[in-house]
Design an enzyme around this catalytic site. Structure first.
Site, PDB file in Angstrom:
ATOM      1  N   GLY A  30      -6.018   3.560   0.052  1.00 17.33           N
ATOM      2  CA  GLY A  30      -7.267   3.741   0.022  1.00 17.33           C
ATOM      3  C   GLY A  30      -8.149   4.740  -0.260  1.00 17.33           C
ATOM      4  O   GLY A  30      -7.620   5.627  -0.759  1.00 17.33           O
ATOM      5  N   ASN A  31      -9.406   4.891  -0.047  1.00 17.75           N
ATOM      6  CA  ASN A  31     -10.302   5.876  -0.038  1.00 17.75           C
ATOM      7  C   ASN A  31     -11.111   6.205   1.001  1.00 17.75           C
ATOM      8  O   ASN A  31     -11.275   5.221   1.988  1.00 17.75           O
ATOM      9  CB  ASN A  31     -10.875   5.918  -1.493  1.00 17.75           C
TER      10      ASN A  31
END
Ligand code: C5P
Length: 225
Positions: A30-31
């Site tokens: 993810g980020n």
């Protein structure tokens, strides 16, 4: 909003937040995107009378008043959800879409084994939602992208504007205190081309809600030019 240009009669689709690319049932890539900028844009569009739909990655944010929300998790899901919403008048890609996703999803948890010193994950490119929208047969009248660059911001942003066939790109200005991914504030520089000339406008630093309003003002100016 008094004085703000109306979006009445316009269909606006906004993507927001990160995407999560699952590796196995418990892990993902993810980020750090909070989704706040995209949510602020959708909220502002609805306040101005637009028919706003938000395609949101996994975020901890409330749905803005008057906005229709579609929740997705992965880049592939976001791609499908956004394309299913065409035709629309305006698309704003504010999501931080993953560029790579695991080639294969492991249906049971990947275990570490004795003696193993590492693990290699094979990643493949995701499809570029923004570029696909901008070259689609049912292309919205206006397609706007975001660029989160850390250096050489203008040249990267202008290259993206051209390569992805966008009408306008909003680059996050880095190095502004308190601005960015998880902040309530941000600073943007907008880049577009008009009559064969390079144009730019700096917005902020300001709260993301205020920036969303200013961004919509510029977009509407361009749509009616
Ligand atoms: O090329 P880059 O990812 O830096 O471009 C950022 C812009 O492209 C953002 O507007 C983002 O929402 C969009 N994007 C997309 N699909 C991808 C990757 C980025 O729509 N797979």
């Amino acid at each position: 909003m008094t004085g703000a240009a109306s979006l009445s009669g316009l269909r606006i689709v906004v993507s927001a937040g990160p995407t999560f690319e699952d590796i196995d049932p418990v892990r993902f890539i993810g980020n750090r995107s909070s989704g706040k900028m995209g949510f602020a844009i959708a909220a502002a569009a609805a306040r101005r009378g637009g028919e706003a739909t938000l395609v949101a990655g996994p975020v901890a944010l409330e749905t803005p008043i008057g906005v229709e929300r579609i929740d997705v998790r992965s880049a592939a899901q976001m791609h499908a959800a956004v394309l299913a919403l065409l035709p629309c008048d305006l698309y704003i890609g504010a999501a931080a879409v993953a560029d790579f996703t695991p080639q294969q999803f492991a249906s049971s948890k990947i275990k570490k084994r004795a003696g193993e010193t590492g693990l290699t994950l094979e990643l493949v490119r995701t499809r570029d939602i923004l570029a696909d929208i901008a070259t689609h047969a049912r292309r919205p009248r206006m397609v706007v992208g975001f660029a989160a660059e850390t250096d050489t911001v203008e040249s990267y942003a202008r290259a993206k504007l051209a390569d992805k066939h966008l009408d306008l790109i909003a680059a996050n200005r880095v190095g502004v205190e308190g601005a960015g991914f998880e902040s309530d504030h941000n600073a943007l520089t907008l880049y577009w081309r008009q009559d064969g000339r390079d144009c730019a406008r700096a917005l902020g630093p300001a709260p993301k809600q205020q920036l969303a309003e200013a961004l919509l003002d510029v977009i509407l100016e361009r749509m009616t030019a």
